[in-house]
Design an enzyme around this catalytic site. Sequence first.
Site, PDB file in Angstrom:
ATOM      1  N   GLY A   1      21.973  -0.849  64.457  1.00  0.00           N
ATOM      2  CA  GLY A   1      22.034  -2.216  65.558  1.00  0.00           C
ATOM      3  C   GLY A   1      22.964  -2.999  65.394  1.00  0.00           C
ATOM      4  O   GLY A   1      23.691  -3.457  66.038  1.00  0.00           O
ATOM      5  N   ASP A   2      23.196  -3.539  63.956  1.00  0.00           N
ATOM      6  CA  ASP A   2      24.540  -4.342  63.488  1.00  0.00           C
ATOM      7  C   ASP A   2      25.859  -3.502  64.011  1.00  0.00           C
ATOM      8  O   ASP A   2      26.661  -4.233  64.578  1.00  0.00           O
ATOM      9  CB  ASP A   2      24.454  -4.747  62.224  1.00  0.00           C
ATOM     10  CG  ASP A   2      23.740  -5.556  62.055  1.00  0.00           C
ATOM     11  OD1 ASP A   2      23.605  -6.938  62.517  1.00  0.00           O
ATOM     12  OD2 ASP A   2      22.690  -5.965  61.097  1.00  0.00           O
TER      13      ASP A   2
END
Length: 392
Positions: free
Chosen positions: A175-176
């Site tokens: 995600g990051d």
Amino acid sequence: MNNATRQGPAPLAGIKVLDLSKILAGPYATMSLGDLGAEVTKIEHPDGGDPTRAWGPPFVGDDAAYYLAINRGKKSVTVDLKSDEGQAVIHRMLAESDIVVENFKPGSGLQKIFDYRALSERHPHLIVLHISAFGDEGPLRDEPGYDILAQAAGGLMSLTGEPGGAPVKAGFAMGDLGAGLFGTIGILAALHERSRTGRGQYVTTSLYECQLALHVNWATSYFATRERPVAMGSAHLNLVPYQAFPASDGHFVVAVGNDTQWGQLCRAIGRDDLGADPRFLHNRDRVDNRDALEKELSSVFVTASVEYWCSQLNAHAVPVSPILHLDEIYEHPHTAALGMVETVQHPSIGPLEQVASPISFGGVRPTMASAPPELGADTDEVMAKFSEDRHL
């Protein structure tokens, strides 16, 4: 700050980046820009700095290994962004910066203080990258911005793990990291646009949006069938066999991408009958009959070792690999040949190993400019340059 002599390519030399972000997505983007030659100044709160400095163990010196992984090539300056004095300093820095990266929570005080519309009026040349968890609009806009939440809400956890098993997050913070990479793409596009127009740009992305962008064939397969996809272990939605198999002493991966490779696999394992079986003749047949084929192949592969099968399949030009652990990868001669692990000198830790930039220019990899900075290591130097007295 520990300054190393940069000898490799630096295509972003002369570009100045102000990093107002923290944790992972923003710092990963700014580190990537620093690897490409940009001058990056990381702004941290005087009380503890970036939270990842404390995300340990393990610690190396005073800082967590997590922080050290994503902050090389930067200066560290401690500033209270909520103070009038701190904001005045930041605006002086913005006047000389090309890019600012921030991940202020949508609607927060800091996002209002550093609102892009006001920044654009005051600094029209500035490129602003804003990274959020779920975007600035929609019902989830105020949800906390943690990677595992993005993986859960963005579908990755529903597709990761064994069939029928508990949901599993990806081993990497996808995600990051996805937001950091897409954000970097946006910045580079905005830099190109500014070279034509002379004006900056407001670039936004979010962990959630980037998760959806990475669905690729999962998304189009769903749009085609409207059937809910589920976790498939190591198997592939559209290719068979393309997964991990058990050998007598572990697991290895086979990646058959076409029917020619399928025939070569059958010859390699002495099962020409499978290649002639109408259930497995073409990839679409193998997809339809994946369970039966997996059973047949597993019964063969379990009879010998990982090393044996990798050697045997390689000899027949079948894509195959053992499943390596990180200690094996970092000691692998291929990793060494590529120069993917470098050492940078840290002022208090000493030699510090880092995974290098994966990008090369003309066959030459960018050199790490400096070690991850200690908290506030460059505050005095930068404050002297941007103090109010100097700008009167």
